[in-house]
Design a protein around this motif. Sequence first.
Motif, PDB file in Angstrom:
ATOM      1  N   HIS A  94      -1.399  11.775  -3.196  1.00  0.00           N
ATOM      2  CA  HIS A  94      -1.071  10.452  -3.740  1.00  0.00           C
ATOM      3  C   HIS A  94      -2.302   9.551  -3.815  1.00  0.00           C
ATOM      4  N   ASP A  95      -3.407   9.972  -3.187  1.00  0.00           N
ATOM      5  CA  ASP A  95      -4.602   9.132  -3.185  1.00  0.00           C
ATOM      6  C   ASP A  95      -5.552   9.520  -4.323  1.00  0.00           C
ATOM      7  N   ASP A 142       0.838  -1.204   0.000  1.00  0.00           N
ATOM      8  CA  ASP A 142       0.000   0.000   0.000  1.00  0.00           C
ATOM      9  C   ASP A 142       0.875   1.258   0.000  1.00  0.00           C
ATOM     10  N   GLU A 198      -5.090  12.964   8.972  1.00  0.00           N
ATOM     11  CA  GLU A 198      -5.557  12.542   7.647  1.00  0.00           C
ATOM     12  C   GLU A 198      -6.901  11.867   7.856  1.00  0.00           C
ATOM     13  N   HIS A 225      -3.219   0.624  11.646  1.00  0.00           N
ATOM     14  CA  HIS A 225      -2.896  -0.770  11.342  1.00  0.00           C
ATOM     15  C   HIS A 225      -1.399  -0.969  11.192  1.00  0.00           C
ATOM     16  N   ARG A 239       1.996  12.911  10.312  1.00  0.00           N
ATOM     17  CA  ARG A 239       0.740  12.802   9.572  1.00  0.00           C
ATOM     18  C   ARG A 239       0.013  11.573  10.086  1.00  0.00           C
ATOM     19  N   ASP A 274      -2.077   8.959   9.814  1.00  0.00           N
ATOM     20  CA  ASP A 274      -2.708   8.257   8.699  1.00  0.00           C
ATOM     21  C   ASP A 274      -3.983   7.541   9.147  1.00  0.00           C
TER      22      ASP A 274
HETATM   23  C1  GLC Z   1      -4.319   6.679   3.945  1.00  0.00           C
HETATM   24  C2  GLC Z   1      -3.297   6.790   2.833  1.00  0.00           C
HETATM   25  C3  GLC Z   1      -3.619   5.797   1.760  1.00  0.00           C
HETATM   26  C4  GLC Z   1      -3.627   4.420   2.363  1.00  0.00           C
HETATM   27  C5  GLC Z   1      -4.540   4.342   3.609  1.00  0.00           C
HETATM   28  C6  GLC Z   1      -4.293   3.105   4.399  1.00  0.00           C
HETATM   29  O1  GLC Z   1      -5.586   7.020   3.523  1.00  0.00           O
HETATM   30  O2  GLC Z   1      -3.271   8.094   2.329  1.00  0.00           O
HETATM   31  O3  GLC Z   1      -2.709   5.869   0.703  1.00  0.00           O
HETATM   32  O4  GLC Z   1      -4.061   3.497   1.407  1.00  0.00           O
HETATM   33  O5  GLC Z   1      -4.315   5.413   4.479  1.00  0.00           O
HETATM   34  O6  GLC Z   1      -3.112   3.217   5.155  1.00  0.00           O
END
Ligand code: GLC
Length: 637
Positions: free
Chosen positions: A386-387, A132, A317, A175, A273, A275
């Motif tokens: 990046h998403d 990922d 995020e 995670h 950040r 996540d």
């Molecule tokens: C956040 C990241 C993304 C990732 C997800 C799971 O949303 O920006 O790229 O797939 O977390 O970690």
Amino acid sequence: MSFQAESVIRKALRSKAARQMFEARFKRYAPDLLASIESVYGNQSIALLQELLPIMLDFYRDRSEDLKQLDLERMLKPDWFQEENMLAYVCYTERFADNLQGIQGKLDHLQELGVTYLHLMPMLQPRPAPNDGGYAVQDYYKIREDLGTEAELEALTTALRKHKISLCMDLVLNHVAEEHEWAEKARQGSDIHQSYFHTYADRTLPDQYEQTLLEIFPDFAPGNFTWDERLKRWVWTTFNSWQWDLNWSNPAVFLEFVKIILFWANKGVDVFRLDAIAFIWKRMGTDCQNLPEVHDITQALRAVVRIVAPAVLFKAEAIVAPEKLIHYLGRGQHYGKVSDLAYHNSLMVQIWSSLASRNTFLMQKALQNFPEKPTSASWATYVRCHDDIGWAISDEDAAQAGLHGESHRRFLSDFYSGNFEGSHARGLVFQENKRTGDRRISGSMASLNGLEVALQTQNRHLQHLAIERNLLAYAVVLGYGGIPLLYMGDELACLNDYRYSENPEHAMDNRWVHRPEMDWTIAEQRHDPATPHGQMFLGLKHLIETRKMLPQLHAGQPVWVLNSEVPSVLVIERPHPMGHMLQFYNFSEHHMQYPIHILHERGYHQPMDHIAGTHLDLHLGYIPLPPYARVWVTNRG
Ligand code: GLC
């Protein structure tokens, strides 16, 4: 407090000055810490605090003199990250500069742009691919082997500090990779480690949870639970099957992350950040996102950091609805106590929506309805990251704008995947959800804004329009208030990179289409106004430099989205004691005229457009707005 914090502190810190500083900060933030810990961990709180305080003292003692100096400077200037000169650059280390050492060789590129904040995407050791994009961390104390070492990271943060650039690191706290030591130990029968995760002997509870859970990756990772053959249990896996959700109701998990955060903070990381922070708390019968405990936990972590390493910030995020998002910057009891920064996902979505529809009415409604952010916090504003782009447009906002939510979302997916008549966009559909009809979009800013088609057809007029759209989008995120995130490649209007599909590690996940390697050949054209890449770079640089001169653009100042008299034009006011500012953005390829009375009524007697560097002619009767114009007006000249 029923345990003797004072004596623990006294014993740990011999130097009077160090002790006074720690005690002052502890006194200031301990109430935030205690309240949040108590609300999450109840009667386990005292035991937790007894373990926590010595950890904090250890890291405080180990923090370098340089960083302590920075702590002091930032305590004296708590709005340092809100200033109008703040600009972030977001990239994958290896795609920008090979490795951490290489970044030092590319600092001139960042400095030329005026970057003050660098987000290097996941740097910690992930599981082997697929991972990922690094968001499946196997070892939180280790830098990815191909990127460098911990010492090299420290050398980089030291160098960045000299250039007044902060470093942002991803902290994946929802995670871990299924190969992480905690997961391995759980499999080997450690109860302690099994309790780090949410696991179930059979499907009874997972099935009950599933009733109200959403699917994040319905295409390649349907469902939220995965059977682990070695553990012989179902494991909660919100994202991919190999990303095991952590059980934050276990105080041991909290302590692990305190150590991880302080470890990297002491290596010079300035911003974490957080996540996928929305997902860290689970409750039956809910969608297990944005639950109040998420904010309590953030508050506790934030208080710890403010005591030990106050130079450090948190960026949330949370790609969630506005009324949920605002809590990440602190609402009610969490006001001023959680993250300092949060992604403004709605602004991003509305920019794309208005560019497609050439109409800003929905954007006006959505932004006007947006809850006001605390003055001490800041948005991270962005055009691309990046998403993928998910069409987070509420039915209510759409209805207020006279639109049907679902139809508009469908239109946007069609438009940006190039499946709408007349569309200039070249995006890819990401994660089509057959059940809900939801289709998200991948693609680089420039390809979504028409540059790919324009270059293919060698149509210079279309090229010009595409660049103007890009610059308009960036002008909005630079003018709105917050830290603008410049996503690597956007400064040169880089296109989609379809080679991702030849790479077996990426082929499944088309978000890689907009995660290219930096094209340094294109970068050589950055000063050439005859090329679209040069036009983009020079135009963007001019906007960035203009922004730095305007105190109205400090993120602590309010943002007022006005009712526009021209449908394709967005009008924003940024009030400031030194004089207000008006911003006009034309979201269409047509020439528009905005009625001049807006300037008269608001007392702009000598209106100056800072982007053009010229005065506006009050006798003209209107403000001329060429295709995709952006105009920043103040009364000074
Ligand atoms: C956040 C990241 C993304 C990732 C997800 C799971 O949303 O920006 O790229 O797939 O977390 O970690």
